[in-house]
Design an enzyme around this catalytic site. Structure first.
Site, PDB file in Angstrom:
ATOM      1  N   HIS B  68       0.834  -1.202   0.000  1.00  0.00           N
ATOM      2  CA  HIS B  68       0.000   0.000   0.000  1.00  0.00           C
ATOM      3  C   HIS B  68       0.876   1.263   0.000  1.00  0.00           C
ATOM      4  O   HIS B  68       0.595   2.240  -0.688  1.00  0.00           O
ATOM      5  CB  HIS B  68      -0.912  -0.046   1.231  1.00  0.00           C
ATOM      6  CG  HIS B  68      -1.650   1.215   1.488  1.00  0.00           C
ATOM      7  ND1 HIS B  68      -1.279   2.105   2.482  1.00  0.00           N
ATOM      8  CD2 HIS B  68      -2.737   1.768   0.888  1.00  0.00           C
ATOM      9  CE1 HIS B  68      -2.110   3.139   2.478  1.00  0.00           C
ATOM     10  NE2 HIS B  68      -3.003   2.951   1.533  1.00  0.00           N
ATOM     11  N   GLU B  71       2.183   1.875  -3.392  1.00  0.00           N
ATOM     12  CA  GLU B  71       1.127   2.434  -4.242  1.00  0.00           C
ATOM     13  C   GLU B  71       1.059   3.949  -4.086  1.00  0.00           C
ATOM     14  O   GLU B  71       0.991   4.688  -5.068  1.00  0.00           O
ATOM     15  CB  GLU B  71      -0.216   1.790  -3.859  1.00  0.00           C
ATOM     16  CG  GLU B  71      -1.420   2.331  -4.596  1.00  0.00           C
ATOM     17  CD  GLU B  71      -2.541   2.754  -3.633  1.00  0.00           C
ATOM     18  OE1 GLU B  71      -3.062   1.893  -2.900  1.00  0.00           O
ATOM     19  OE2 GLU B  71      -2.904   3.958  -3.638  1.00  0.00           O
ATOM     20  N   HIS B  72       1.119   4.432  -2.854  1.00  0.00           N
ATOM     21  CA  HIS B  72       1.109   5.881  -2.626  1.00  0.00           C
ATOM     22  C   HIS B  72       2.301   6.539  -3.310  1.00  0.00           C
ATOM     23  O   HIS B  72       2.166   7.580  -3.953  1.00  0.00           O
ATOM     24  CB  HIS B  72       1.183   6.178  -1.118  1.00  0.00           C
ATOM     25  CG  HIS B  72      -0.155   6.273  -0.464  1.00  0.00           C
ATOM     26  ND1 HIS B  72      -0.577   7.393   0.219  1.00  0.00           N
ATOM     27  CD2 HIS B  72      -1.184   5.392  -0.390  1.00  0.00           C
ATOM     28  CE1 HIS B  72      -1.800   7.192   0.700  1.00  0.00           C
ATOM     29  NE2 HIS B  72      -2.195   5.988   0.347  1.00  0.00           N
ATOM     30  N   GLU B 143      -4.076   7.772   7.623  1.00  0.00           N
ATOM     31  CA  GLU B 143      -4.962   6.766   7.030  1.00  0.00           C
ATOM     32  C   GLU B 143      -5.105   5.576   7.986  1.00  0.00           C
ATOM     33  O   GLU B 143      -6.199   5.020   8.139  1.00  0.00           O
ATOM     34  CB  GLU B 143      -4.401   6.298   5.682  1.00  0.00           C
ATOM     35  CG  GLU B 143      -5.427   5.534   4.852  1.00  0.00           C
ATOM     36  CD  GLU B 143      -4.887   5.102   3.483  1.00  0.00           C
ATOM     37  OE1 GLU B 143      -3.780   5.539   3.092  1.00  0.00           O
ATOM     38  OE2 GLU B 143      -5.590   4.308   2.824  1.00  0.00           O
TER      39      GLU B 143
END
Lengths: 426, 426
Positions: B68, B71-72, B143
């Protein structure tokens, strides 16, 4: 789009053969302040059954057997109106197997769910009414489950304390408690004749079929009520409210009066201001509060351009609250000082244009667009709006930004995790 | 250069697609005449569960949340943010990370080829530095807090912790603040090299673009990488559970619950796995879905106010199915659920239920074609499972009662766990 009137009822139809499903929605609209709780209860009670399908099980068995058709009955708030929406979505007959006729059956269900409810001695069943009263109160209480939803609701309630816009679309628990089957049934009958209807359809349903359906639903000439929204041009003072909750993340909300609305000459500038300032991944808020300062995962602005309200929202750590507020206001000041570049504006215009065009490929989004246009007394055309957007200059965006005034700062302060499972801090 | 594409026209759905493999990368182009929107998704078979792997003879174990995190970081390049590039062509871009995949996507109504160039370039030019990694830790930290405050999210991962003592499916996709603190640029490059290899990826475009233009863009933008398969190291997870109950308290209105059954079905055949998943979901839907007396009974008793949400994941390594919802008395719901399963496992699913489900599935599946995003996602998702996206249509059409009932044996209550989130006040 084909805009028609049948017995005084607006029927807006998008004939479209690109999709496998058809949508038909019947909306009934009343002022939000009138019998809010009872109006919110009606769709909940009505969807429990009708004459031909007198239970949830019967309704759902019917829908599943019609290729997974869906029926929904909901109430929602838009501006200072309350809308009860009955909607069906179903596979078009052209795609059904074995020559099945879906459209006719599903339209009959839609009609019955609105006009032929399950009654006992002429009144809504007591158990159904009691169950739905409890469910509605649960829905109000459940807002707290999603912290941003809860904070948004609280911010609007504080900001619009003396305006209808601040009313809870479900009413209050006290209003709900006071509802009885008899009162609800009586209200239902008057509401059916008094509400303003709005019929929307997208897909392959024939125009004559839809019109004749509408005439069946509304055999007598209907009037259209005005949908007024109180415009408050400027905040008199800044209200600051902080609430605490045992959660990890705080929610910072800053509510502004935009000083203009979509009905005025700077409507297009307002839309572009919103895009440049707070909507999307190249907006001032995303690029600065999130990316540059790493203060949050989301920082964005929600705007209601009919009401003239803009709310910036961000999920942050408690200790970063002041820093986030400063930056949010600094970016607004920067725009006020005329620092929006031509490039920024061009990017914003492209983004909005893309959003409108993509909307036209989505029946659900087209419906929202149509409903907003209907409530605003406008035609559902994107052409004039796109033309107006192209005329907006950076100076216009600066002018609109200078009309904005801070009204309310609401902070839902996280005091740390309420449960177990803390996984340690960096 | 021109590359040969296979043209597939499916007889059941009438869907047309163009398919090829270019330098190891699978490409699918699905035309959508009449739509303005083009949607493209460039995905890799790399998700939150892939924390142990072998690549080019070396073995690696990496921190949770790195897929993840990567991905950012894909959006940030040496010369700036990719969102800014997308804005210059008016495309709407995003990305997401799941358990077994990461996907980068955009939708656009103009400048589609330019947007595709940006997408290909972005995914093929990794750029990670100490500074950019440090900055992202703040953003993803927020997040993580947002996910931690979500009761539905906590309920789900607690259930996974109960069902899977070892398997990394029980770790949050976003990781923890502690685990992401251990991420370095070197680790990001390692994961990128291993998993962002064309042999592990697919590009699906739904809309109006000439397949040969896709090749031209890839020819220019794809990095030079020998197609090579990474070898994820499987985690041995026992047939038993870690525990069969987990409870946590959070700031919510009513208890939230999720009841899961560990799935012990194993096969190397992807089609058999899909058949198993469909049959299990059908059984569950026919047992406790919205069209059942079970649901109506619990609804009328005020125990639930919506049908139980059903979910399942079935991969080569792990599998489960679950039902969940909100209730004032989750123990009673669980009791009722267990008794209902007992009955269904004894009596099986009947022909009427099966016939109804077949029609429902057909209608629901056909709806995929109404939306470029759902269609493109559907396409790559099935490819990642080792299947064609049309397989499920035929599978559902040809289901038999005997076949469905063969899967009843997997509903084992001795492999069942319950995850509860209770209100702080309880």
């Amino acid at each position: 789009m084909d805009l028609r009137t049948v017995n005084g009822v607006s029927v807006w139809q998008q004939p479209d053969d690109r999709f496998t499903r058809n949508i038909i929605s019947v909306n009934l609209i009343t002022p939000l302040r009138e019998q809010t709780a009872m109006t919110a209860l009606l769709p909940a009670v009505l969807r429990c059954g009708c004459a031909s399908y007198p239970s949830l099980e019967a309704v759902n068995l019917f829908l599943e057997s019609r290729y997974g058709a869906t029926f929904s009955a909901t109430s929602l708030k838009k501006g200072e109106s309350q809308i009860v929406r009955f909607s069906v979505s179903f596979l078009d007959d052209a795609l059904a197997l074995d020559g099945d006729r879906v459209c006719e059956d599903v339209m009959r269900l839609l009609r019955e769910m609105i006009f032929s409810p399950c009654l006992e001695n002429g009144v809504f069943r007591a158990e159904t009414v009691e169950t739905e009263k409890k469910n509605l109160k649960d829905r109000i209480a459940a807002r707290i489950n999603d912290k941003l939803t809860y904070a948004m609701h609280r911010c609007v309630s504080v900001m619009c304390e003396t305006e209808d816009y601040g009313l809870d679309e479900y009413g209050t628990p006290e209003e709900i408690d006071a509802v009885t089957p008899e009162r609800l049934t009586e209200f239902y009958r008057t509401w059916l004749t008094a509400a303003t209807p709005f019929v929307y359809s997208c897909g392959r349903v024939r125009a004559d079929v839809l019109d004749s359906f509408t005439r069946q639903l509304f055999p007598e000439e209907r009037k259209r009520l005005p949908f007024a929204v109180k415009f408050v041009p400027e905040a008199e003072t800044v209200r600051r409210v902080t609430e605490q909750m045992p959660v990890s993340q705080s929610q910072l909300l800053m509510g502004f009066r935009t000083g203009t609305t979509s009905y005025r000459e700077d409507a297009a500038a307002l839309v572009l201001f919103h895009t440049v300032y707070g909507s999307g991944t190249v907006s001032r808020l995303f690029v600065n509060v999130r990316e540059k300062l790493s203060l949050c995962y989301y920082c964005s602005a929600r705007m209601d351009r009919h009401k003239g309200l803009l709310i910036v929202f961000a999920g942050i750590r408690r200790e970063n609250c002041e820093k986030a507020q400063s930056e949010i206001l600094a970016q607004l000041d920067d725009i006020r000082n005329g620092n929006v570049s031509e490039t920024e504006l061009a990017d914003g215009l492209r983004e909005v244009r893309n959003q409108y065009r993509e909307m036209l490929d989505d029946p659900g989004r087209i419906e929202i667009f149509c409903l907003n246009a209907f409530l605003g007394g406008a035609e559902p055309e994107i052409g004039p709006m796109l033309e107006a957007l192209e005329q907006v200059a950076p100076a216009d965006v600066a002018a609109v930004a200078r009309k904005m005034s801070l009204d309310t700062v609401y902070l839902l302060e996280g005091t740390g995790e309420g449960g177990d499972g803390d996984d340690g801090e960096v | 250069m021109t590359v040969k594409f296979d043209r597939i026209e499916d007889s059941l759905t009438k869907c047309v697609l163009y398919r090829t493999v270019y330098r190891g990368l699978k490409i699918f182009v699905l035309p959508k005449p009449g739509f303005s929107t083009t949607y493209a998704v460039y995905a890799t078979k790399y998700g939150s569960v892939n924390n142990a792997f072998r690549f080019k003879g070396k073995t690696y174990e990496v921190p949770e949340g790195i897929a993840h995190f990567l991905e950012h970081k894909m959006f940030e390049k040496e010369d700036g943010d990719t969102f800014a590039r997308y804005a210059t062509v008016g495309a709407n871009a995003n990305a997401y990370t799941g358990f077994g995949e990461t996907a980068y996507l955009f939708s656009a109504t103009e400048h589609v080829e330019e947007a595709l160039e940006i997408l290909v370039d972005m995914v093929n030019t990794p750029y990670f530095t100490e500074e950019t990694v440090k900055k992202e830790q703040g953003i993803i930290g927020e997040e993580i807090d947002m996910c931690r405050d979500s009761a539905g999210n906590r309920c789900f991962f607690n259930l996974m912790a109960c069902l899977f003592p070892n398997h990394p499916v029980h770790t949050e996709i976003v990781g923890t603040r502690e685990s992401i603190a251990r991420i370095t640029p070197e680790l990001l490059y390692t994961c990128y090299d291993a998993f962002y290899n064309p042999a592990n990826m697919a590009l699906c475009i739904c809309g109006n673009i000439d397949p040969q233009r896709v090749i031209a863009i890839l020819e220019k933008g794809m990095r030079n990488a020998v197609p090579e398969q990474v070898e994820p190291i499987p985690t041995a997870d026992p047939d038993t559970l870690a525990q069969n109950r987990m409870t946590e308290k959070m700031e919510i209105a009513r208890p939230i619950f999720e009841i899961g059954i560990k799935d012990l079905f194993r096969t190397d055949d992807p089609l058999e796995r899909l058949r198993h998943q469909v049959c299990c979901d059908l059984i569950l839907d026919a047992a406790v879905g919205r069209a059942t007396p079970f649901f109506e009974d619990l609804y009328n008793k005020g125990l639930i106010r919506a049908p139980l949400a059903r979910e399942s994941q079935m991969t080569a390594e792990y599998g489960y199915l679950s039902v969940g919802g909100e209730s004032g008395d989750p123990d009673r719901v669980e009791d009722a659920f267990c008794r209902r399963l007992d009955t269904v496992c004894r009596e099986g699913i009947g022909e009427d239920a099966l016939a109804r489900m077949r029609r429902k599935y057909y209608g629901v599946l056909m709806n995929t074609f109404d939306n470029p995003e759902s269609l493109a996602s559907f396409c790559y998702d099935y490819d990642f499972r080792g299947l064609s996206m049309f397989d499920i249509f035929y599978l559902c059409r040809d289901l038999t009662m005997d076949e469905v009932n063969r899967h009843l044996q997997f509903f084992r209550q001795d492999r069942m766990a319950t995850s509860l989130i209770l209100p702080n006040r309880m």
